[in-house]
Write a protein that holds these residues in place. Structure first.
Motif, short mmCIF file in Angstrom:
data_model
loop_
_atom_site.label_atom_id
_atom_site.label_comp_id
_atom_site.label_asym_id
_atom_site.label_seq_id
_atom_site.Cartn_x
_atom_site.Cartn_y
_atom_site.Cartn_z
N ALA A 1 0.85 -1.19 0.00
CA ALA A 1 0.00 0.00 0.00
C ALA A 1 0.89 1.25 0.00
O ALA A 1 2.06 1.21 0.37
CB ALA A 1 -0.90 -0.01 1.23
N THR A 2 0.32 2.36 -0.42
CA THR A 2 1.08 3.62 -0.36
C THR A 2 1.13 4.10 1.09
O THR A 2 0.34 3.67 1.94
CB THR A 2 0.40 4.70 -1.21
N ASP A 3 2.04 5.02 1.35
CA ASP A 3 2.15 5.58 2.70
C ASP A 3 0.84 6.24 3.12
O ASP A 3 0.41 6.13 4.28
CB ASP A 3 3.30 6.59 2.77
N PHE A 4 0.21 6.94 2.17
CA PHE A 4 -1.04 7.63 2.48
C PHE A 4 -2.14 6.62 2.82
O PHE A 4 -2.90 6.81 3.79
CB PHE A 4 -1.48 8.49 1.30
N GLU A 5 -2.23 5.53 2.05
CA GLU A 5 -3.25 4.51 2.33
C GLU A 5 -3.03 3.89 3.71
O GLU A 5 -3.98 3.70 4.47
CB GLU A 5 -3.21 3.42 1.25
N ARG A 6 -1.78 3.58 4.03
CA ARG A 6 -1.51 2.99 5.34
C ARG A 6 -1.87 3.95 6.47
O ARG A 6 -2.38 3.53 7.52
CB ARG A 6 -0.04 2.56 5.44
N GLU A 7 -1.63 5.24 6.26
CA GLU A 7 -1.99 6.22 7.29
C GLU A 7 -3.50 6.27 7.49
O GLU A 7 -3.99 6.30 8.62
CB GLU A 7 -1.46 7.60 6.93
N ILE A 8 -4.26 6.28 6.38
CA ILE A 8 -5.72 6.32 6.48
C ILE A 8 -6.24 5.06 7.15
O ILE A 8 -7.12 5.12 8.04
CB ILE A 8 -6.36 6.48 5.08
N TRP A 9 -5.71 3.91 6.77
CA TRP A 9 -6.18 2.65 7.36
C TRP A 9 -5.87 2.60 8.85
O TRP A 9 -6.67 2.08 9.64
CB TRP A 9 -5.56 1.46 6.64
N ALA A 10 -4.71 3.12 9.25
CA ALA A 10 -4.37 3.15 10.67
C ALA A 10 -5.36 4.03 11.44
O ALA A 10 -5.76 3.70 12.56
CB ALA A 10 -2.94 3.67 10.85
N ARG A 11 -5.77 5.14 10.83
CA ARG A 11 -6.75 6.01 11.47
C ARG A 11 -8.12 5.34 11.55
O ARG A 11 -8.86 5.53 12.52
CB ARG A 11 -6.84 7.34 10.71
N LEU A 12 -8.47 4.55 10.53
CA LEU A 12 -9.73 3.81 10.57
C LEU A 12 -9.73 2.82 11.74
O LEU A 12 -10.72 2.69 12.46
CB LEU A 12 -9.95 3.06 9.25
N ILE A 13 -8.62 2.12 11.91
CA ILE A 13 -8.53 1.12 12.97
C ILE A 13 -8.67 1.79 14.34
O ILE A 13 -9.18 1.17 15.29
CB ILE A 13 -7.21 0.34 12.85
N ARG A 14 -8.25 3.04 14.44
CA ARG A 14 -8.34 3.73 15.74
C ARG A 14 -9.74 4.25 16.05
O ARG A 14 -9.99 4.71 17.17
CB ARG A 14 -7.32 4.88 15.77
N ILE A 15 -10.66 4.21 15.09
CA ILE A 15 -12.04 4.60 15.37
C ILE A 15 -12.66 3.51 16.23
O ILE A 15 -12.73 2.35 15.81
CB ILE A 15 -12.86 4.77 14.08
N PRO A 16 -13.12 3.80 17.42
CA PRO A 16 -13.66 2.74 18.29
C PRO A 16 -14.90 2.10 17.68
O PRO A 16 -15.70 2.76 17.01
CB PRO A 16 -14.02 3.50 19.58
N ALA A 17 -15.05 0.81 17.91
CA ALA A 17 -16.25 0.11 17.46
C ALA A 17 -17.47 0.75 18.09
O ALA A 17 -17.49 1.04 19.29
CB ALA A 17 -16.17 -1.37 17.84
N GLY A 18 -18.48 1.00 17.29
CA GLY A 18 -19.68 1.66 17.79
C GLY A 18 -19.69 3.15 17.50
O GLY A 18 -20.68 3.83 17.78
N GLU A 19 -18.59 3.67 16.91
CA GLU A 19 -18.53 5.07 16.52
C GLU A 19 -18.31 5.17 15.01
O GLU A 19 -17.90 4.20 14.37
CB GLU A 19 -17.40 5.79 17.25
N THR A 20 -18.59 6.34 14.45
CA THR A 20 -18.34 6.59 13.04
C THR A 20 -17.62 7.92 12.89
O THR A 20 -17.58 8.74 13.81
CB THR A 20 -19.67 6.65 12.23
N ARG A 21 -17.03 8.12 11.71
CA ARG A 21 -16.41 9.39 11.36
C ARG A 21 -16.81 9.73 9.93
O ARG A 21 -17.09 8.84 9.12
CB ARG A 21 -14.88 9.29 11.43
N ALA A 22 -16.81 11.01 9.61
CA ALA A 22 -17.01 11.44 8.23
C ALA A 22 -15.66 11.51 7.53
O ALA A 22 -14.61 11.64 8.18
CB ALA A 22 -17.70 12.80 8.19
N TYR A 23 -15.68 11.45 6.21
CA TYR A 23 -14.44 11.54 5.44
C TYR A 23 -13.70 12.84 5.79
O TYR A 23 -12.48 12.86 5.94
CB TYR A 23 -14.74 11.50 3.94
N GLY A 24 -14.48 13.92 5.91
CA GLY A 24 -13.86 15.21 6.24
C GLY A 24 -13.21 15.23 7.61
O GLY A 24 -12.23 15.96 7.82
N ASP A 25 -13.74 14.43 8.53
CA ASP A 25 -13.14 14.37 9.86
C ASP A 25 -11.71 13.88 9.78
O ASP A 25 -10.81 14.42 10.44
CB ASP A 25 -13.96 13.44 10.77
#
Length: 359
Positions: free
Chosen positions: A265-289
């Protein structure tokens, strides 16, 4: 073969031109329809990205494609009558589970049939019958059928033998290990339908729902980037993710520990995926967040592309990203699955108040 075939782009040009230069030497397999054709087929031509080329009928069928009913690639002039007669019998009812005793009952010697089909098509009659049944099973699964139903309809009493046969259709060809490492694939059931996992011995490379339209392309991309071939089988990493997914769907687990293979994966993709994993289960985020968290609100679209490039469903929780207005937006596994996953995680969070403190 006496000579090497040209590259796939040249073969696609021959397909568009309906050229007979490679008649009997190359076949076009169409991912969107699941059929394989002669290059001279008069049917409407597929897009280049949906077309694969193989040099034998055997490989086409082993990869899960069925013969086109317009150009009929299994038919050849001057072929032994025994081959044509049995192919017509198979066409009358492709679901029949043929055995050698059935051939004997029709007055054929099984060894004679086997040699005739190998000479004509490079594959035995019984293998053709088996691959057709597996193709039907794949279409059943894509329509939402249970694995056990597809297994029994395909004529497999053993779940393990069905899984092994089914996964022979995932790879581009029979396993070729020369200068290549192998990845292994297996299928397991979940409340949202079967999932396919691809892994080496220690790391998970792909986890997707079986009916995701992008799955064939993802497998092609994975094999190309890793310079590997996907073969049927299980590894410790697959055993581990199956156990973790069961615990997740049972409501007992929200954080996965199976190691992920993300090196391509690209560095940017890995950074985004790492941020996704940090979103707690039961919560959501918007793309802009996510974009604002990176101090760069201009990368919203890039966040969306990185989210869509994720090939490890649920574990990298791209389902937790929603639109700015709260809408679910797209999800490769289907919006109904995204809605189910979010409700499931909300229930887990409500059942475990301590998660609030941990977040």
């Amino acid at each position: 073969m006496l000579f090497d075939l040209p590259d796939d782009d040249a073969l696609y040009g021959a397909l568009i031109a309906r050229s007979a230069d490679y008649e009997g030497l190359a076949y076009a397999c169409v991912k969107t329809t699941g059929v394989f054709c002669r290059l001279t087929c008069p049917a409407r031509k597929p897009k280049r990205e949906n077309t694969l080329f193989y040099d034998s009928i055997a490989i086409c069928m082993q990869s899960g494609f069925r013969p086109c009913q317009r150009c009929r690639p299994l038919e050849q002039a001057g072929r032994e009558a025994i081959v044509d007669d049995l192919l017509k019998a198979l066409d009358r009812d492709p679901s029949v589970r043929w055995r050698e005793d059935d051939l004997v009952d029709l007055g054929y010697d099984p060894s004679t049939v086997r040699r005739a089909f190998k000479r004509a098509l490079g594959i035995t009659f019984l293998d053709i019958a088996r691959y057709r049944r597996l193709g039907q099973a794949a279409r059943q699964l894509a329509d939402g059928a249970r694995v056990i139903d597809a297994q029994l309809d395909a004529g497999y009493e053993s779940a393990s033998s069905f899984r092994a046969a089914f996964h022979r259709m995932i790879g581009k060809a029979p396993v070729i290990v020369q200068n290549r490492e192998l990845l292994f694939a297996d299928i397991f059931d979940t409340p949202l339908g079967p999932m396919i996992a691809v892994a080496d011995r220690t790391h998970l490379h792909l986890l997707e729902f079986h009916d995701r339209k992008a799955l064939p392309g993802e497998l092609e991309k994975l094999q190309r980037k890793t310079r590997s071939t996907v073969a049927a089988g299980r590894t410790p990493a697959i055993e581990r993710i199956e156990a973790e997914m069961k615990a997740y769907f049972d409501g007992r687990l929200t954080e996965f520990e199976t190691p992920l293979a993300l090196s391509f994966a690209t560095d940017f993709e890995r950074e985004i995926w790492a941020r996704l994993i940090r979103i707690p289960a039961g919560e959501t985020r918007a793309y802009g967040d996510l974009a604002r968290d990176m101090d760069n609100p201009q990368v919203v679209r890039a966040v969306g592309r990185a989210n869509g490039a994720n090939q490890i469903a649920v574990v990298i929780p791209c389902h937790r990203l929603i639109g700015a207005d709260g809408s679910l937006t797209g999800y490769g596994g289907g919006l109904w699955r995204k809605q189910w996953l979010l409700k499931h995680e909300a229930k887990m969070r409500a059942a475990r108040p301590e998660m609030e403190d941990a977040s």
